[in-house]
Motif scaffolding. Structure first.
Motif, PDB file in Angstrom:
ATOM      1  N   ASP A 142       0.838  -1.199   0.000  1.00 52.81           N
ATOM      2  CA  ASP A 142       0.000   0.000   0.000  1.00 52.81           C
ATOM      3  C   ASP A 142       0.871   1.247   0.000  1.00 52.81           C
ATOM      4  OD1 ASP A 142      -2.419  -1.497   0.082  1.00 52.81           O
ATOM      5  OD2 ASP A 142      -2.028  -1.899   2.197  1.00 52.81           O
ATOM      6  N   GLY A 143       0.643   2.102  -0.984  1.00 53.18           N
ATOM      7  CA  GLY A 143       1.459   3.307  -1.145  1.00 53.18           C
ATOM      8  C   GLY A 143       2.656   3.082  -2.059  1.00 53.18           C
ATOM      9  N   VAL A 144       2.908   1.828  -2.418  1.00 50.35           N
ATOM     10  CA  VAL A 144       4.020   1.477  -3.312  1.00 50.35           C
ATOM     11  C   VAL A 144       3.458   0.947  -4.629  1.00 50.35           C
ATOM     12  CG1 VAL A 144       6.079   0.023  -3.623  1.00 50.35           C
ATOM     13  CG2 VAL A 144       5.531   0.956  -1.352  1.00 50.35           C
ATOM     14  N   ILE A 174       6.856  -1.779 -13.357  1.00 46.92           N
ATOM     15  CA  ILE A 174       8.026  -0.946 -13.041  1.00 46.92           C
ATOM     16  C   ILE A 174       8.938  -1.696 -12.072  1.00 46.92           C
ATOM     17  CG2 ILE A 174       8.805   1.151 -11.840  1.00 46.92           C
ATOM     18  CD1 ILE A 174       6.198   2.516 -12.906  1.00 46.92           C
ATOM     19  N   LEU A 175       8.338  -2.259 -11.026  1.00 46.69           N
ATOM     20  CA  LEU A 175       9.113  -3.017 -10.049  1.00 46.69           C
ATOM     21  C   LEU A 175       9.803  -4.206 -10.703  1.00 46.69           C
ATOM     22  CD1 LEU A 175      10.000  -3.717  -7.154  1.00 46.69           C
ATOM     23  CD2 LEU A 175       7.791  -4.892  -6.875  1.00 46.69           C
ATOM     24  N   CYS A 196       6.620   7.850  -0.506  1.00 48.08           N
ATOM     25  CA  CYS A 196       5.821   8.967   0.004  1.00 48.08           C
ATOM     26  C   CYS A 196       4.314   8.749  -0.220  1.00 48.08           C
ATOM     27  CB  CYS A 196       6.264  10.286  -0.632  1.00 48.08           C
ATOM     28  SG  CYS A 196       8.022  10.618  -0.477  1.00 48.08           S
ATOM     29  N   GLY A 197       3.900   7.492  -0.396  1.00 45.75           N
ATOM     30  CA  GLY A 197       2.496   7.173  -0.623  1.00 45.75           C
ATOM     31  C   GLY A 197       2.006   7.491  -2.016  1.00 45.75           C
ATOM     32  N   LYS A 198       2.935   7.875  -2.903  1.00 40.88           N
ATOM     33  CA  LYS A 198       2.561   8.296  -4.257  1.00 40.88           C
ATOM     34  C   LYS A 198       2.879   7.249  -5.314  1.00 40.88           C
ATOM     35  CE  LYS A 198       3.396  13.086  -3.017  1.00 40.88           C
ATOM     36  NZ  LYS A 198       4.251  14.257  -3.250  1.00 40.88           N
ATOM     37  N   GLY A 199       3.188   6.033  -4.881  1.00 36.87           N
ATOM     38  CA  GLY A 199       3.483   4.959  -5.830  1.00 36.87           C
ATOM     39  C   GLY A 199       4.959   4.853  -6.141  1.00 36.87           C
ATOM     40  N   ILE A 200       5.345   3.689  -6.634  1.00 38.78           N
ATOM     41  CA  ILE A 200       6.738   3.365  -6.896  1.00 38.78           C
ATOM     42  C   ILE A 200       7.408   4.343  -7.868  1.00 38.78           C
ATOM     43  CG2 ILE A 200       6.243   1.732  -8.770  1.00 38.78           C
ATOM     44  CD1 ILE A 200       8.461  -0.063  -7.544  1.00 38.78           C
ATOM     45  N   GLU A 201       6.624   4.913  -8.752  1.00 38.95           N
ATOM     46  CA  GLU A 201       7.172   5.831  -9.755  1.00 38.95           C
ATOM     47  C   GLU A 201       7.622   7.165  -9.154  1.00 38.95           C
ATOM     48  OE1 GLU A 201       2.713   6.625  -9.734  1.00 38.95           O
ATOM     49  OE2 GLU A 201       4.030   4.918  -9.384  1.00 38.95           O
ATOM     50  N   ASN A 202       7.298   7.404  -7.905  1.00 38.73           N
ATOM     51  CA  ASN A 202       7.675   8.649  -7.227  1.00 38.73           C
ATOM     52  C   ASN A 202       8.679   8.414  -6.105  1.00 38.73           C
ATOM     53  OD1 ASN A 202       5.922  10.668  -8.579  1.00 38.73           O
ATOM     54  ND2 ASN A 202       4.346   9.256  -7.899  1.00 38.73           N
ATOM     55  N   LEU A 217      14.523   2.533 -11.300  1.00 37.77           N
ATOM     56  CA  LEU A 217      13.081   2.803 -11.134  1.00 37.77           C
ATOM     57  C   LEU A 217      12.673   4.028 -11.950  1.00 37.77           C
ATOM     58  CD1 LEU A 217      12.429   2.317  -7.297  1.00 37.77           C
ATOM     59  CD2 LEU A 217      11.593   0.883  -9.170  1.00 37.77           C
ATOM     60  N   GLU A 218      13.495   5.073 -11.892  1.00 35.71           N
ATOM     61  CA  GLU A 218      13.193   6.295 -12.646  1.00 35.71           C
ATOM     62  C   GLU A 218      13.158   6.010 -14.146  1.00 35.71           C
ATOM     63  OE1 GLU A 218      15.038  10.724 -13.501  1.00 35.71           O
ATOM     64  OE2 GLU A 218      15.655   9.653 -11.681  1.00 35.71           O
ATOM     65  N   LYS A 219      14.083   5.219 -14.610  1.00 33.37           N
ATOM     66  CA  LYS A 219      14.141   4.857 -16.033  1.00 33.37           C
ATOM     67  C   LYS A 219      12.833   4.198 -16.489  1.00 33.37           C
ATOM     68  CE  LYS A 219      16.599   1.397 -18.787  1.00 33.37           C
ATOM     69  NZ  LYS A 219      17.746   0.476 -18.761  1.00 33.37           N
ATOM     70  N   TYR A 220      12.314   3.284 -15.689  1.00 34.59           N
ATOM     71  CA  TYR A 220      11.108   2.550 -16.071  1.00 34.59           C
ATOM     72  C   TYR A 220       9.822   3.279 -15.695  1.00 34.59           C
ATOM     73  CZ  TYR A 220      14.092  -1.283 -17.408  1.00 34.59           C
ATOM     74  OH  TYR A 220      15.041  -2.038 -18.051  1.00 34.59           O
ATOM     75  N   SER A 221       9.937   4.380 -14.988  1.00 31.10           N
ATOM     76  CA  SER A 221       8.757   5.165 -14.601  1.00 31.10           C
ATOM     77  C   SER A 221       8.397   6.220 -15.625  1.00 31.10           C
ATOM     78  CB  SER A 221       8.993   5.832 -13.239  1.00 31.10           C
ATOM     79  OG  SER A 221       9.136   4.858 -12.241  1.00 31.10           O
TER      80      SER A 221
END
Length: 163
Positions: free
Chosen positions: A10-12, A37-38, A133-139, A158-162
């Motif tokens: 949750d949040g990820v 993404i993960l 920060c509760g905003k998902g893995i892309e953040n 992670l940033e590359k795949y986001s």
């Protein structure tokens, strides 16, 4: 097993804006795009799998929501290697440290979570903690001002795949 991801859900893998619900409706569902993404980051970084730190880990293995999570992760090749156990819900870091002590084959790790819990009590954990920060893995961002190389590399991937 040299590199693992300690995973909250949750949040990820979902956020407050996620519309899907888990089968029992007890949990917010997981977003397939975030799982992807993960999975891509884990594949590129050669992670062996995930260790669940999430409250979802307390579900029975035959519970419909646990099956939903397991199948959602396995669809993208993510293996659940185990789960942490801690004295109470707010001491998630103790569970991770205990797991690391019980599985000495783990050389490197990152923690993906949206809450700090007791991670700051251990430099080893804090420098490997990636905060969504509760905003998902892309953040995701590094929690520590001095993250480990492992955490920095994983964040870059992670940033590359986001994008």
């Amino acid at each position: 097993m040299s590199f693992v991801v300690f995973l909250d859900v949750d949040g990820v893998l979902n956020t407050r804006t996620t519309c899907k619900r888990a089968p029992s409706e007890m949990y917010t569902g997981i977003d397939e795009a975030r799982i992807k993404i993960l999975a891509n980051a884990m594949d590129e970084c050669r992670a062996s799998g995930v260790v669940l730190t999430t409250t979802w880990k307390n579900l029975r293995p035959d519970h419909e929501d646990y099956i939903y999570l397991r199948d959602g992760l396995s669809k993208y090749g993510i293996k659940i290697l185990g789960k942490t156990e801690e004295p109470n819900v707010f001491r998630r870091g103790i569970g991770i440290l205990n797991y690391l002590n019980s599985v000495p084959e783990i050389d490197e790790f990152v923690i993906l979570d949206d809450q700090h819990f007791d991670f700051q009590d251990s430099r080893k954990l804090w420098e490997n903690y990636i905060d969504t920060c509760g905003k998902g893995i892309e953040n995701s961002v590094a929690a520590s001002r001095t993250p480990t190389v492992t955490a920095m590399v994983f964040l870059d991937v992670l940033e590359k795949y986001s994008r």
